[in-house]
Design an enzyme around this catalytic site. Structure first.
Site, PDB file in Angstrom:
ATOM      1  N   ASP A  38     -10.620  -7.135  -8.616  1.00  9.44           N
ATOM      2  CA  ASP A  38      -9.410  -7.443  -7.859  1.00  9.44           C
ATOM      3  C   ASP A  38      -9.026  -8.886  -8.135  1.00  9.44           C
ATOM      4  O   ASP A  38      -9.909  -9.735  -8.356  1.00  9.44           O
ATOM      5  CB  ASP A  38      -9.632  -7.230  -6.363  1.00  9.44           C
ATOM      6  N   ASN A  91      -5.770   0.747 -11.329  1.00  9.63           N
ATOM      7  CA  ASN A  91      -5.055   0.876 -10.071  1.00  9.63           C
ATOM      8  C   ASN A  91      -4.366  -0.419  -9.636  1.00  9.63           C
ATOM      9  O   ASN A  91      -3.541  -0.391  -8.739  1.00  9.63           O
ATOM     10  CB  ASN A  91      -6.066   1.327  -8.998  1.00  9.63           C
ATOM     11  N   TYR A 162       9.974  -2.194 -10.196  1.00  8.24           N
ATOM     12  CA  TYR A 162       8.844  -1.340  -9.846  1.00  8.24           C
ATOM     13  C   TYR A 162       9.032   0.042 -10.466  1.00  8.24           C
ATOM     14  O   TYR A 162       8.112   0.597 -11.059  1.00  8.24           O
ATOM     15  CB  TYR A 162       8.718  -1.245  -8.320  1.00  8.24           C
ATOM     16  N   LYS A 166       6.507   1.690 -13.229  1.00  7.11           N
ATOM     17  CA  LYS A 166       5.798   2.935 -12.941  1.00  7.11           C
ATOM     18  C   LYS A 166       6.273   4.062 -13.856  1.00  7.11           C
ATOM     19  O   LYS A 166       5.480   4.941 -14.238  1.00  7.11           O
ATOM     20  CB  LYS A 166       5.929   3.320 -11.460  1.00  7.11           C
TER      21      LYS A 166
END
Length: 170
Positions: A38, A91, A162, A166
């Site tokens: 992360d 992710n 975004y 995606k």
């Protein structure tokens, strides 16, 4: 009964919370040794603490998925600790509010906000895949899962970058 991931090692980017954290816990429950990456190291460490408290095996990694050298270092750390990389879950991602563009229409976005969104949500996935594939080909196998979004299939008037990122992932 053996878990579906017994003896496997897994890297989860964006594992400090949300979907990434839940996935780390599930992968560990299924027997995987988990590396939690992360951009916020403390968040990764919190996930690792939860995995280890539940009886799993996990390690935390910091790192920026937009930086090729840092992605390579993450993968090298996983292989050094666990011997191989069997599963990668790409992710890591950000939303409009994280780049100062929450609720803004396309023409209101700053160039830097657009660039950061694409860098993390699309280029970051690509960089991770690039280096994960190199490792997985060298060891003869592996599996990669990338986080997409329904937003990659539809237009959203206040989320153009975004949506574009995606859609690229999908």
């Amino acid at each position: 009964m053996a878990g579906q991931l017994d003896g496997k090692s897994a890297l989860i980017t964006g594992g400090g919370g949300g979907i990434g954290r839940a996935t780390a816990l599930i992968f560990a429950r299924e027997g995987a040794r988990v590396a939690v990456a992360d951009a916020v190291p403390e968040a990764a460490q919190q996930t690792v603490a939860l995995v280890n408290a539940a009886g799993g095996q996990a390690m935390s990694l910091g790192g920026d998925v937009t930086d090729s050298a840092q992605v390579q270092a993450m993968i090298k750390s996983v292989v050094s600790a666990y011997g191989r990389l069997d599963v990668a879950f790409n992710n890591a991602g950000i939303a409009g509010y994280q780049v100062g563009a929450s609720g803004k229409m396309t023409h209101e976005w700053e160039d830097d906000s657009f660039d950061r969104m694409i860098a993390v949500n699309l280029r970051g996935v690509w960089l991770c895949m690039k280096h994960e594939i190199i490792q997985m080909k060298a060891q003869g196998s592996g599996r990669i899962v990338n986080t997409g979004s329904i937003a990659g299939l539809i237009g959203l008037p206040t989320s153009s970058a975004y949506v574009a990122a995606k859609h690229g992932v999908l």
